[in-house]
Write an enzyme that holds these catalytic residues in place. Structure first.
Site, PDB file in Angstrom:
ATOM      1  N   ASP A 153      47.283  32.494  41.602  1.00  0.00           N
ATOM      2  CA  ASP A 153      48.421  32.718  42.489  1.00  0.00           C
ATOM      3  C   ASP A 153      48.076  32.337  43.924  1.00  0.00           C
ATOM      4  O   ASP A 153      48.936  31.852  44.671  1.00  0.00           O
ATOM      5  CB  ASP A 153      48.864  34.178  42.442  1.00  0.00           C
ATOM      6  CG  ASP A 153      49.716  34.496  41.224  1.00  0.00           C
ATOM      7  OD1 ASP A 153      50.323  33.562  40.658  1.00  0.00           O
ATOM      8  OD2 ASP A 153      49.782  35.678  40.838  1.00  0.00           O
ATOM      9  N   LYS A 190      49.272  42.346  36.033  1.00  0.00           N
ATOM     10  CA  LYS A 190      48.324  41.598  36.857  1.00  0.00           C
ATOM     11  C   LYS A 190      47.169  42.451  37.377  1.00  0.00           C
ATOM     12  O   LYS A 190      46.073  41.928  37.619  1.00  0.00           O
ATOM     13  CB  LYS A 190      49.051  40.939  38.029  1.00  0.00           C
ATOM     14  CG  LYS A 190      49.939  39.771  37.620  1.00  0.00           C
ATOM     15  CD  LYS A 190      50.519  39.059  38.829  1.00  0.00           C
ATOM     16  CE  LYS A 190      51.347  37.856  38.407  1.00  0.00           C
ATOM     17  NZ  LYS A 190      51.855  37.088  39.567  1.00  0.00           N
TER      18      LYS A 190
END
Length: 332
Positions: free
Chosen positions: A129, A88
């Site tokens: 997210d 990420k």
């Protein structure tokens, strides 16, 4: 690349796959992202789309992104990637364009291949997210609204457990729901890609609380912060929060339970419930399971890749069904 079962079934049924997407990580065999995306494709009538898991070691990331950007010669065109750990933050260095939110957070969980015709693609990075965390919290505690709180129930204090990529996203999410004091309790705060850097980039002030799981006094201190918080987001992997369970129960007993309307999001979704979530629930707090965050982050992810708005209820039904299976996997 080896096709997934879903892709093989589509090919055997005579469907021509024109677009492909995947979830990458290491490990990635546990991921439930294919369940969500394939359900979304079915609801949208996208029978020519395929989505699969792709195990990707850190050293293989640049080659995979090169494949994603390469001109389409034959076969399906890459639409994008869902990005899980440990990529990420590492993926940021390999993208052409990064959305401002993802840049501020310092973490990307969605890569979209933007191309004109069959030429080389531009790789754009996004962070969904944050939307996943906000959506999970709002669904569980309906009084939470971006930027304010209904009925006067403000988010005076919030605690994040952990300081990695998901914790950085949690910071931005708490900023969106108007959290006041934010405490980040973690074993490690220093280093690139940690929550302190994300707090600086997003303009949020935080209290950094050093957590030493082997120290009972440290566990008790963290538990005291949790017990009086309006919102708690645990970004810790399964089992890591275990030392906080008993201290949290004791702290909640001392203050007479959680604050009115308090909610905890635990990003773990298997096994469920976690011991930490059970302690919080027994103290009177609402709990948002990790799968709810996964659901809410997948909706904008599908939209970014396909340009279409998916049906969240179809995706929810497919995900809950998958979680009920005896071999339900661990979180992304």
């Amino acid at each position: 690349m080896r096709a997934t079962k879903a892709r093989r079934m589509a090919e055997e049924a005579g469907a021509v796959i024109c677009h492909r997407a995947a979830v990458i990580g290491q490990p990635v065999g546990h991921s439930l992202s294919p369940v969500l995306h394939l359900a979304a494709y079915t609801g949208l009538g996208l029978s020519d789309w395929a989505y699969e898991r792709r195990e990707t070691a850190p050293e293989a990331l640049p080659e995979l992104l090169g494949e994603l950007a390469a001109p389409v010669v034959a076969g399906p065109a890459w639409a994008g990637l869902s990005v899980t750990m440990p990529h990420k933050q590492a993926v940021l260095a390999h993208l052409d364009v990064i959305d401002p939110l993802a840049q501020a957070v310092g973490a990307v969980n969605t890569v979209v291949s933007q191309r004109s015709g069959t030429g080389e693609a531009l790789l754009a990075g996004f962070n969904t997210d944050v939307a996943g965390i906000v959506g999970a919290l709002q669904e569980t505690a309906g009084h939470l609204v971006a930027g304010r709180a209904e009925d006067g129930l403000g988010v005076d204090s919030a605690v994040i457990l952990g300081s990695g990529a998901t914790a950085c996203s949690a910071l931005a999410a708490l900023g969106e729901i108007g959290a006041g004091r934010i405490t980040v309790a973690a074993r490690r705060h220093a280093g690139p890609g940690r929550a302190l850097g994300a707090a600086h980039r997003t303009g949020l002030g935080i209290e950094a609380l050093a957590w030493k799981p082997a120290d009972p006094a440290s566990n008790a201190e963290v538990a005291r912060h949790l017990a009086v918080a309006d919102v708690v987001v645990s970004t810790l992997p399964a089992g890591v929060a275990q030392p906080l369970t008993d201290p949290l129960s004791e702290a909640l007993n001392q203050v007479g339970g959680t604050r009115p309307g308090a909610v905890m999001l635990d990003v773990v979704y298997a096994p469920w419930p976690t011991a930490l979530a059970e302690a919080w629930s027994h103290g009177g707090g609402a709990v948002a399971p990790g799968w709810l965050m996964l659901l809410h982050q997948a909706v904008p992810q599908v939209r970014l890749m396909t340009g279409r708005q998916p049906d969240i209820e179809l995706m929810r039904t497919a995900l809950v069904s998958a979680l009920r299976r005896p071999s339900a996997p661990a979180p992304d």
